[in-house]
Design an enzyme around this catalytic site. Sequence first.
Site, mmCIF file in Angstrom:
data_model
loop_
_atom_site.group_PDB
_atom_site.id
_atom_site.type_symbol
_atom_site.label_atom_id
_atom_site.label_comp_id
_atom_site.label_asym_id
_atom_site.label_seq_id
_atom_site.Cartn_x
_atom_site.Cartn_y
_atom_site.Cartn_z
ATOM 1 N N LYS A 92 32.416 -6.372 -18.255
ATOM 2 C CA LYS A 92 33.509 -5.201 -17.674
ATOM 3 C C LYS A 92 34.364 -5.765 -16.826
ATOM 4 C CE LYS A 92 30.715 -1.287 -16.679
ATOM 5 N NZ LYS A 92 29.473 -0.637 -16.145
ATOM 6 N N ASP A 128 32.777 5.394 -15.186
ATOM 7 C CA ASP A 128 31.522 5.483 -14.418
ATOM 8 C C ASP A 128 31.629 6.166 -13.327
ATOM 9 O OD1 ASP A 128 29.850 3.835 -15.871
ATOM 10 O OD2 ASP A 128 30.304 2.016 -14.590
#
Length: 327
Positions: A92, A128
Amino acid sequence: MPARDPSPNRLPDSLTPAAAAAVVRGETRILGVFGHPVEHSLSPQMHNAALTRLGLSFVYVPFRVRPEALDVALGSLPALGIVGVNLTIPHKERALGMVDEVTDEAREVGAINTVNCVDGRLVADNTDGRGFYAPLVEAGFDARGRTALVLGAGGAARSVVFRLAREGVATILLANRSLERAERLAAAVAEAGYRACRIRTLALDDWEALEQSMRGTDLLVHTTRVGMYPDVDEIPPVPLDALHPGIFVYDLVYNPMETRLLAEARARGCTVMSGIKMLVYQGAAAFEWWTGIWPPTDVMEAAVVDNLNRRQQAAKGPLTGQTANSL
Ligand code: NAP
């Protein structure tokens, strides 16, 4: 004698050869997730359930991409005509420097979890924060002007804290085992210009400050790895007696579905939420970006819960701490 584990090459029941042949055709478009390891990801089940329900000609595939192959794998997306991918552990952060364009939110957070191929270019986002916040809104919790206590200052906490600041939370109390990491995150939020949001940092072992913070908070968000499968008996070191019915307790851990923290909070009258909703909504935001359609989140959630239940029942040996709760 206990049943033997099925061969790792066996197709799951939901993807028998007949079912796969019916789904994958010449015009089928590809989505997926890059991870290493990726075997325990719930995203394929979650996305394929929504794609099937909507009758879309897409298939979502897990790709086991080694860290050293990430740039080649990302660079291949346009050539292969892959529509987009999610990124999970350990890609990520590193992927940030390997794409053509990054949204403001992903840049702030310092990590990306979704890549979209747009006209041959790789555009990246981090869903997120929205995945975290949407279930709060759905539950009727208005965070504007409120106080939030966030436990943890890692990658997930960064998404949570920046999102809370964006949404107009007045005060964030940021508690982490390593105080220095919490201070770095607080400084990043201040630098990003969210001046209306006051951030105070504290060490997780400062019991008195933590107790006071818990008594005064409206929202408690747990973002550390404590209590995640297989360490399901663990609970973050917080003064549980300071929990009161006025606190909304949100645990980002989703395996187990109800952590010990949530059980203790529920027993004390708090409203509680597990990380399953966040998992579903971060996926839903990516799905909408790729397909232009908001997916049936109830179908996605049912797929996640069903698969977690199966894993629990099968109890086929320990998953590693890192993979047990990954995208
Ligand atoms: P991370 O970047 O590695 O951060 C881990 C955090 O946990 C740090 O704050 C770390 O503190 C803390 N920590 C680890 N062990 C601890 C212990 N024994 N005692 C106290 N604190 C401890 O991990 P992450 O990516 O933020 O993930 C954190 C959790 O969120 C995981 O359970 C993950 O699965 C979950 N998550 C859920 C979703 C969802 O969709 N529901 C999405 C993302 C993440 P130090 O800084 O002091 O090391």
